[in-house]
Design a protein around this motif. Sequence first.
Motif, PDB file in Angstrom:
ATOM      1  N   ASP A   1       0.836  -1.202   0.000  1.00 56.07           N
ATOM      2  CA  ASP A   1       0.000   0.000   0.000  1.00 56.07           C
ATOM      3  C   ASP A   1       0.877   1.260   0.000  1.00 56.07           C
ATOM      4  O   ASP A   1       0.844   2.069   0.932  1.00 56.07           O
ATOM      5  CB  ASP A   1      -0.933  -0.018   1.216  1.00 56.07           C
ATOM      6  CG  ASP A   1      -2.015   1.042   1.122  1.00 56.07           C
ATOM      7  OD1 ASP A   1      -2.256   1.543   0.009  1.00 56.07           O
ATOM      8  OD2 ASP A   1      -2.609   1.368   2.164  1.00 56.07           O
TER       9      ASP A   1
ATOM     10  N   GLY B   1      -1.101   4.589   0.070  1.00 49.81           N
ATOM     11  CA  GLY B   1      -2.050   4.758   1.161  1.00 49.81           C
ATOM     12  C   GLY B   1      -2.077   6.162   1.749  1.00 49.81           C
ATOM     13  O   GLY B   1      -3.147   6.773   1.857  1.00 49.81           O
ATOM     14  N   PRO B   2      -0.923   6.741   2.138  1.00 52.05           N
ATOM     15  CA  PRO B   2      -0.942   8.103   2.707  1.00 52.05           C
ATOM     16  C   PRO B   2      -1.535   9.133   1.754  1.00 52.05           C
ATOM     17  O   PRO B   2      -2.292  10.010   2.176  1.00 52.05           O
ATOM     18  CB  PRO B   2       0.545   8.375   2.991  1.00 52.05           C
ATOM     19  CG  PRO B   2       1.156   7.018   3.158  1.00 52.05           C
ATOM     20  CD  PRO B   2       0.417   6.124   2.200  1.00 52.05           C
ATOM     21  N   LEU B   3      -1.189   9.035   0.465  1.00 59.16           N
ATOM     22  CA  LEU B   3      -1.734   9.979  -0.518  1.00 59.16           C
ATOM     23  C   LEU B   3      -3.243   9.818  -0.648  1.00 59.16           C
ATOM     24  O   LEU B   3      -3.988  10.811  -0.707  1.00 59.16           O
ATOM     25  CB  LEU B   3      -1.060   9.753  -1.873  1.00 59.16           C
ATOM     26  CG  LEU B   3      -1.616  10.562  -3.050  1.00 59.16           C
ATOM     27  CD1 LEU B   3      -1.422  12.059  -2.801  1.00 59.16           C
ATOM     28  CD2 LEU B   3      -0.942  10.146  -4.352  1.00 59.16           C
TER      29      LEU B   3
ATOM     30  N   ARG C   1      -5.348   8.552   1.574  1.00 58.90           N
ATOM     31  CA  ARG C   1      -6.023   8.982   2.803  1.00 58.90           C
ATOM     32  C   ARG C   1      -6.165  10.503   2.833  1.00 58.90           C
ATOM     33  O   ARG C   1      -7.198  11.037   3.265  1.00 58.90           O
ATOM     34  CB  ARG C   1      -5.257   8.487   4.033  1.00 58.90           C
ATOM     35  CG  ARG C   1      -5.517   7.007   4.317  1.00 58.90           C
ATOM     36  CD  ARG C   1      -4.923   6.595   5.645  1.00 58.90           C
ATOM     37  NE  ARG C   1      -3.480   6.419   5.565  1.00 58.90           N
ATOM     38  CZ  ARG C   1      -2.892   5.300   5.166  1.00 58.90           C
ATOM     39  NH1 ARG C   1      -3.608   4.258   4.799  1.00 58.90           N
ATOM     40  NH2 ARG C   1      -1.559   5.217   5.136  1.00 58.90           N
ATOM     41  N   LEU C   2      -5.144  11.188   2.351  1.00 57.23           N
ATOM     42  CA  LEU C   2      -5.235  12.648   2.254  1.00 57.23           C
ATOM     43  C   LEU C   2      -6.312  13.050   1.256  1.00 57.23           C
ATOM     44  O   LEU C   2      -7.083  13.993   1.494  1.00 57.23           O
ATOM     45  CB  LEU C   2      -3.877  13.223   1.845  1.00 57.23           C
ATOM     46  CG  LEU C   2      -3.820  14.742   1.614  1.00 57.23           C
ATOM     47  CD1 LEU C   2      -4.185  15.484   2.900  1.00 57.23           C
ATOM     48  CD2 LEU C   2      -2.446  15.164   1.123  1.00 57.23           C
ATOM     49  N   SER C   3      -6.393  12.332   0.125  1.00 54.60           N
ATOM     50  CA  SER C   3      -7.413  12.623  -0.888  1.00 54.60           C
ATOM     51  C   SER C   3      -8.810  12.415  -0.328  1.00 54.60           C
ATOM     52  O   SER C   3      -9.727  13.192  -0.610  1.00 54.60           O
ATOM     53  CB  SER C   3      -7.194  11.735  -2.123  1.00 54.60           C
ATOM     54  OG  SER C   3      -5.926  11.954  -2.693  1.00 54.60           O
TER      55      SER C   3
ATOM     56  N   GLU D   1      -9.687  12.689   2.791  1.00 56.38           N
ATOM     57  CA  GLU D   1      -9.950  13.783   3.721  1.00 56.38           C
ATOM     58  C   GLU D   1     -10.377  15.047   2.975  1.00 56.38           C
ATOM     59  O   GLU D   1     -11.292  15.762   3.402  1.00 56.38           O
ATOM     60  CB  GLU D   1      -8.701  14.077   4.559  1.00 56.38           C
ATOM     61  CG  GLU D   1      -8.340  12.998   5.552  1.00 56.38           C
ATOM     62  CD  GLU D   1      -9.226  13.041   6.789  1.00 56.38           C
ATOM     63  OE1 GLU D   1      -9.933  14.048   6.985  1.00 56.38           O
ATOM     64  OE2 GLU D   1      -9.212  12.057   7.556  1.00 56.38           O
TER      65      GLU D   1
ATOM     66  N   GLU E   1      -9.201   4.564   0.550  1.00 58.96           N
ATOM     67  CA  GLU E   1      -7.935   4.911   1.198  1.00 58.96           C
ATOM     68  C   GLU E   1      -6.785   4.035   0.722  1.00 58.96           C
ATOM     69  O   GLU E   1      -5.637   4.269   1.105  1.00 58.96           O
ATOM     70  CB  GLU E   1      -8.074   4.775   2.715  1.00 58.96           C
ATOM     71  CG  GLU E   1      -8.982   5.818   3.343  1.00 58.96           C
ATOM     72  CD  GLU E   1      -8.995   5.746   4.852  1.00 58.96           C
ATOM     73  OE1 GLU E   1      -8.364   4.817   5.403  1.00 58.96           O
ATOM     74  OE2 GLU E   1      -9.631   6.601   5.480  1.00 58.96           O
ATOM     75  N   HIS E   2      -7.073   3.041  -0.076  1.00 58.51           N
ATOM     76  CA  HIS E   2      -6.034   2.129  -0.554  1.00 58.51           C
ATOM     77  C   HIS E   2      -6.060   2.087  -2.080  1.00 58.51           C
ATOM     78  O   HIS E   2      -7.131   2.080  -2.694  1.00 58.51           O
ATOM     79  CB  HIS E   2      -6.245   0.726   0.003  1.00 58.51           C
ATOM     80  CG  HIS E   2      -6.382   0.700   1.496  1.00 58.51           C
ATOM     81  ND1 HIS E   2      -5.315   0.858   2.343  1.00 58.51           N
ATOM     82  CD2 HIS E   2      -7.474   0.557   2.289  1.00 58.51           C
ATOM     83  CE1 HIS E   2      -5.718   0.805   3.591  1.00 58.51           C
ATOM     84  NE2 HIS E   2      -7.036   0.627   3.589  1.00 58.51           N
TER      85      HIS E   2
END
Length: 396
Positions: free
Chosen positions: A331, A334-336, A338-340, A342, A351-352
């Motif tokens: 993943d 994943g961080p990108l 999750r920001l999207s 939000e 988120e994945h």
Amino acid sequence: MSLLRLAWRNVFRQRRRTTLLSLVVVYVTVAVLFLFGFLDGYGESLVEAYAEYVEAPVVVAREVWWQDPDPENGFRELPAVAHPLVQAATPRLSLYALLRSPYRVQGGVVLGVDPQGEKVLSRVPFRVGEGRWLQGPGEVVLGQRLAERLDVRVGERLVVETGKEALGLQVVGLVRAGVGNVDFGGVYLHLEDARRLSGREIVATHLALKVPRGKEEGVAKALNQALPEGLRAQGVWELMGPIRADYEASRLFYVPLLGLFMLLAAIAVVSTTYVSVRERLREFAVAESLGLSPFRLAAQVALEAALASGLGLLLGLLLGYALLWYTSTHDVFGPLMRLSVELLPESGLSEHLYTALRPVYALYAAMVVGLSALLALLFPGRLVLALEPTRYLKGE
């Protein structure tokens, strides 16, 4: 000596030049593979999110409901749906409502569902992170982030108002699905409660169908030919709405950009080949005087360009598919994502995101080899075709 052996000899004779050319092709090949894998992976994540969480693989509703999703345009009785690929069907009732907790008020869309039928069709019941899934009337399940906004917890009461009816429901579960629409806006209550809140004599607004992955559009098309007049089925791609347009626009932008990358790589190969041919005109003149036809020499030039780019292609395929394999099993994004989620909670993003891994990408990347050979035949090859051997043999 065959043309292939001659081409190989010339390619390896100029190792530094060949290495530079190959590195250009390696870069373009990796870029082509990764971008196609990313775009297809992004599309697959959207389909999964909408088919398994936000909507359904196929939805059947009245034509007027598709135009105006008001409960009064829903079903008075459920239609019969027959298709060999339909694995399950469950009614849903969607309506706008005002959500009142003891501390906050927020508007949203609530979805009345059959608790057991939803377990067969959707993953949402299995993503309840706190509490449990619906069991009967008088209960409501919320997306976790929505519950945070409303400042409501499992076991507390939530009032749902529609302007025609209001119900006080007990929050029995919070969903953590990793999909923006569900976590930030999911409100699930029993179908009977939704019917009461609608204030109308309807049984459902639409019918959600489960079909095999990849068959959604075909099933929807077949159903539209068999359903009674006034009913229409939509597959998951149609259900995406604006997010589908955004995805298709991304492909329309990036695919020509990749084509430009490949063309520029081919031009880089050909320009270097052109310089090489200019430096070796005397060599070609000697070869022609020994009996090799100009057309065979031009073909040798094209073959040299193809071999130089082919070496870069092979290395690029190894690196590119290794990168795709890693990003398809880890993943990384994943961080990108999750920001999207939000920033765009109602977009249906997950988120994945995992890249796709398909053999056909190698064919797309291989186009740079064909372009290199074609351009080498058209430009450096013309120098050989127009060569005057006597001029170079005399040392002029």
